[in-house]
Design a protein around this motif. Structure first.
Motif, short mmCIF file in Angstrom:
data_model
loop_
_atom_site.label_atom_id
_atom_site.label_comp_id
_atom_site.label_asym_id
_atom_site.label_seq_id
_atom_site.Cartn_x
_atom_site.Cartn_y
_atom_site.Cartn_z
N LEU A 154 -22.38 -40.82 -4.68
CA LEU A 154 -21.99 -40.36 -3.35
C LEU A 154 -22.67 -41.21 -2.29
O LEU A 154 -23.88 -41.41 -2.34
CB LEU A 154 -22.38 -38.90 -3.15
N PRO A 155 -21.93 -41.72 -1.33
CA PRO A 155 -22.56 -42.46 -0.24
C PRO A 155 -23.34 -41.51 0.67
O PRO A 155 -22.93 -40.38 0.90
CB PRO A 155 -21.37 -43.08 0.51
N ASP A 156 -24.46 -41.98 1.17
CA ASP A 156 -25.28 -41.20 2.09
C ASP A 156 -24.93 -41.63 3.52
O ASP A 156 -25.28 -42.72 3.94
CB ASP A 156 -26.76 -41.46 1.80
N LEU A 157 -24.24 -40.78 4.25
CA LEU A 157 -23.80 -41.10 5.60
C LEU A 157 -24.65 -40.45 6.68
O LEU A 157 -24.23 -40.35 7.83
CB LEU A 157 -22.33 -40.69 5.78
N SER A 158 -25.85 -40.01 6.32
CA SER A 158 -26.73 -39.38 7.31
C SER A 158 -27.02 -40.37 8.43
O SER A 158 -27.48 -41.49 8.19
CB SER A 158 -28.04 -38.94 6.66
N GLY A 159 -26.74 -39.95 9.65
CA GLY A 159 -26.99 -40.81 10.80
C GLY A 159 -25.92 -41.84 11.07
O GLY A 159 -25.96 -42.54 12.09
N ALA A 160 -24.94 -41.97 10.16
CA ALA A 160 -23.87 -42.94 10.37
C ALA A 160 -22.89 -42.43 11.42
O ALA A 160 -22.57 -41.24 11.47
CB ALA A 160 -23.14 -43.21 9.05
N ARG A 161 -22.40 -43.34 12.26
CA ARG A 161 -21.41 -42.98 13.28
C ARG A 161 -20.02 -43.22 12.69
O ARG A 161 -19.60 -44.37 12.51
CB ARG A 161 -21.64 -43.82 14.54
N VAL A 162 -19.32 -42.13 12.39
CA VAL A 162 -18.02 -42.20 11.73
C VAL A 162 -16.94 -41.73 12.71
O VAL A 162 -17.04 -40.64 13.27
CB VAL A 162 -17.99 -41.32 10.46
N LEU A 163 -15.92 -42.54 12.90
CA LEU A 163 -14.79 -42.18 13.75
C LEU A 163 -13.59 -41.88 12.88
O LEU A 163 -13.22 -42.68 12.01
CB LEU A 163 -14.47 -43.31 14.74
N VAL A 164 -12.97 -40.73 13.12
CA VAL A 164 -11.77 -40.32 12.39
C VAL A 164 -10.63 -40.18 13.40
O VAL A 164 -10.78 -39.50 14.42
CB VAL A 164 -11.98 -38.98 11.66
N ALA A 165 -9.51 -40.82 13.12
CA ALA A 165 -8.32 -40.71 13.97
C ALA A 165 -7.16 -40.22 13.13
O ALA A 165 -6.72 -40.92 12.21
CB ALA A 165 -7.98 -42.06 14.61
N ASP A 166 -6.67 -39.02 13.42
CA ASP A 166 -5.55 -38.44 12.67
C ASP A 166 -4.93 -37.34 13.54
O ASP A 166 -5.66 -36.51 14.10
CB ASP A 166 -6.02 -37.86 11.34
N ASP A 167 -3.61 -37.34 13.65
CA ASP A 167 -2.96 -36.36 14.51
C ASP A 167 -2.77 -35.01 13.83
O ASP A 167 -2.38 -34.04 14.48
CB ASP A 167 -1.61 -36.89 15.01
N SER A 168 -3.05 -34.92 12.55
CA SER A 168 -2.91 -33.66 11.83
C SER A 168 -4.20 -32.86 11.91
O SER A 168 -5.26 -33.33 11.49
CB SER A 168 -2.55 -33.92 10.36
N GLN A 169 -4.13 -31.64 12.44
CA GLN A 169 -5.30 -30.79 12.50
C GLN A 169 -5.81 -30.45 11.10
O GLN A 169 -7.02 -30.31 10.89
CB GLN A 169 -4.99 -29.51 13.26
N THR A 170 -4.90 -30.35 10.15
CA THR A 170 -5.30 -30.08 8.77
C THR A 170 -6.13 -31.22 8.22
O THR A 170 -7.21 -31.00 7.65
CB THR A 170 -4.05 -29.87 7.89
N ASN A 171 -5.66 -32.44 8.39
CA ASN A 171 -6.42 -33.59 7.90
C ASN A 171 -7.75 -33.71 8.62
O ASN A 171 -8.77 -34.08 8.01
CB ASN A 171 -5.61 -34.87 8.09
N GLN A 172 -7.77 -33.42 9.92
CA GLN A 172 -9.02 -33.46 10.67
C GLN A 172 -10.03 -32.49 10.06
O GLN A 172 -11.21 -32.83 9.87
CB GLN A 172 -8.77 -33.09 12.14
N PHE A 173 -9.57 -31.27 9.75
CA PHE A 173 -10.45 -30.26 9.18
C PHE A 173 -11.00 -30.70 7.83
O PHE A 173 -12.21 -30.61 7.55
CB PHE A 173 -9.70 -28.94 9.03
N VAL A 174 -10.10 -31.19 6.95
CA VAL A 174 -10.50 -31.57 5.59
C VAL A 174 -11.46 -32.76 5.63
O VAL A 174 -12.50 -32.77 4.96
CB VAL A 174 -9.27 -31.87 4.73
N LEU A 175 -11.13 -33.78 6.42
CA LEU A 175 -11.99 -34.96 6.50
C LEU A 175 -13.35 -34.61 7.10
O LEU A 175 -14.39 -35.10 6.64
CB LEU A 175 -11.31 -36.06 7.32
N ALA A 176 -13.36 -33.76 8.13
CA ALA A 176 -14.63 -33.36 8.74
C ALA A 176 -15.51 -32.62 7.74
O ALA A 176 -16.73 -32.83 7.68
CB ALA A 176 -14.38 -32.50 9.97
N ALA A 177 -14.89 -31.76 6.92
CA ALA A 177 -15.66 -31.01 5.92
C ALA A 177 -16.25 -31.94 4.87
O ALA A 177 -17.42 -31.83 4.48
CB ALA A 177 -14.77 -29.97 5.26
N MET A 178 -15.44 -32.89 4.38
CA MET A 178 -15.92 -33.80 3.35
C MET A 178 -16.97 -34.76 3.89
O MET A 178 -17.98 -35.04 3.23
CB MET A 178 -14.74 -34.55 2.73
N LEU A 179 -16.75 -35.29 5.09
CA LEU A 179 -17.75 -36.18 5.69
C LEU A 179 -19.04 -35.43 5.99
O LEU A 179 -20.14 -35.98 5.84
CB LEU A 179 -17.18 -36.81 6.96
#
Length: 500
Positions: A252-277
């Protein structure tokens, strides 16, 4: 040139073939998008609000959506373009296969006051070099038929070795059995048993099973049981004592402190990606359109970008191209393109624009995202690597350690280890969730933030991910818990714990 001539000329034939491939690609995209919403919507249902019966039905729908996702990926999504090769078939992992059968078909049987029993012989190897999707398709049709025509009683799936090189799977029911006429014509497309099995249908289920079985070099046999009911035996040639199949690394990559930008127009995808990240330690910045995402990328530094290709405003391709050509210090940061188009010219365009990895829709789980992150990072310059080395270690600056505290932490870790191990087989999601919550707190007390992130990741996968991801993460989490216990015992025995 008239229409007939155009359609039957080489140029017309070529044009028609390209149009067929394009239409198939568009259909694939729409199927992926709809399936993504289904899977994402299921993940957003609060598990605490579900009764045990409702939870089983949700798992049934999730298992069916996983199966549909694989059909799209390996069937409709397989490229027909010249020069493109189909991906090698996935092997059949026995534990994953049995879990799929249980999650998808046991609730369906229970809903109609029947039972599904799965019996696996101890002699069956854990993995086979055979096309898993074809075997799943065969069993799906056989169990669907059994549920349709056996109005009562138990349905039994028996998995055993007929001999060292032949896998045998038998599906038995306690229904009316087969008529003699049907046994003669079984597997003929469109032919149905209207005498004993008058249900509606197109008569394609067994034809599909027969065709797939023949493609695997196997045999399908139908018979009536002496005690009543139908039996279908599937025999497939397999390699004796199949060698372990190489697996992708599950670090598993350690993304603590990493600045991650997510662009997706689907609220569902936003929710799932935010949870996993979030399970990987990141707090992502979310944008719902390409225009705002592009502006944000030019205004603030980022370590990782996950961008949907089709969005309102600027497209994902335009966002990636703009970032790469911007000249900002983070212009070469890792980029993951998220799309339902995973083949042909569209894939080439995404790679050419500057994406280092492709995350296919529907999103399959935490391990799939982790692998794409690692792939994108490897494609980026070394100095732009947001994935820190994951090494379990202690950080005791803020913790007052004494003998009693150390003993309590070690005792808790041992209890969590035993709880997670017991929850593996059979899979107990409730128990895993409980142990993850406990582990997150105990690991935090010990100062092992890497293990805390692992507990969050396992909990996230336990809620949203496929069963194999849960198994991989549970196994790795158990290893890390064991290492932390040994580390604490070693430090304590050598007086490396101090009361601060």
């Amino acid at each position: 040139m008239n229409t007939y001539t155009a359609l039957h000329s080489p140029m017309g034939a070529c044009s028609g073939e390209h149009e067929r491939i394009e239409q198939r690609s568009l259909l694939e995209h729409d199927l992926r998008a709809a399936l993504c919403e289904i899977r994402g919507g299921l993940q957003m249902i609060p598990e605490a609000d579900l009764s045990p019966v409702s939870r089983k039905q949700i798992e049934r729908i999730q298992a069916a959506s996983d199966f549909l996702s694989h059909l799209i990926e390996r069937g409709i999504g397989a490229s027909d373009a010249p020069g493109k090769h189909r991906r090698a078939p996935e092997p059949l992992w026995l534990a994953r296969f049995a879990d799929m059968l249980e999650r998808r078909w046991a609730p369906a049987a229970q809903a109609s006051d029947r039972q599904l029993q799965i019996a696996i012989s101890e002699s069956v190897p854990s993995v086979f070099q055979i096309d898993a999707l074809k075997v799943e398709r065969i069993l799906s049709n056989l169990l669907s038929n059994a549920l349709s025509y056996a109005a009562q009683g138990q349905i039994t799936v028996t998995i055993e070795m007929a001999d060292p090189s032949t896998l045998r799977i038998r599906v038995c029911d306690e229904g009316p059995g087969f008529s003699e006429a049907f046994l003669t014509h079984a597997g003929t497309a469109g032919w149905r048993d209207t005498a004993l099995r008058p249900k509606e249908g197109k008569g394609l289920g067994l034809f599909i099973c027969k065709t797939l079985t023949q493609s695997l070099g196997g045999a399908l046999t139908l018979s009536n049981r002496a005690e009543g009911g139908a039996q279908i035996a599937l025999e497939l040639p397999v390699l004796p004592k199949t060698a372990p199949v190489p697996r992708e690394p599950c670090t598993l990559p350690d993304l603590s402190g990493a600045r991650v930008l997510v662009a997706d127009d689907s609220q569902t995808n936003q929710f799932v990606l935010a949870a996993m990240l979030g399970a990987l330690g990141a707090s992502p910045m979310i944008y719902a359109d390409g225009t705002s995402a592009r502006a944000a990328l030019l205004a603030q530094s980022v370590d990782l970008v996950i961008v949907d290709i089709e969005m309102p405003g600027a497209s994902g391709l335009e966002v990636i191209k703009c970032l790469r050509a911007s000249g900002v210090p983070w212009a070469d940061c890792p980029v993951i393109a998220c799309t339902g188009h995973v083949q042909g010219p569209n894939l080439d365009a995404i790679r050419t624009a500057g994406a280092g990895a492709l995350l296919a829709k529907p999103l399959e789980g935490l391990m799939a995202l982790s692998r794409r992150i690692c792939e994108a990072v490897q494609a980026a310059p070394p100095h732009l690597n947001p994935c820190k080395e994951v090494v379990p270690g202690l950080s005791l600056e803020c913790t007052k350690w004494d003998s009693a505290l150390a003993q309590h932490v070690i005792a808790d870790l041992r209890a969590i280890h035993d709880g997670l191990r017991a929850a593996q087989d059979p899979l107990d999601r409730d128990a895993i969730r409980t142990q993850c919550h406990m582990l997150s707190a105990v690991a935090g007390t010990a100062g092992d933030m890497c293990l805390t992130r692992h507990a969050r990741a396992l909990n996230c996968s336990n809620q949203h991910g496929p069963v194999q991801d849960i198994a991989d993460l549970t196994r790795e989490t158990l290893d890390r818990v064991t290492r932390l216990i040994h580390q604490l015992e070693r430090h304590f025995s050598t007086n490396e714990f101090y009361s601060l």
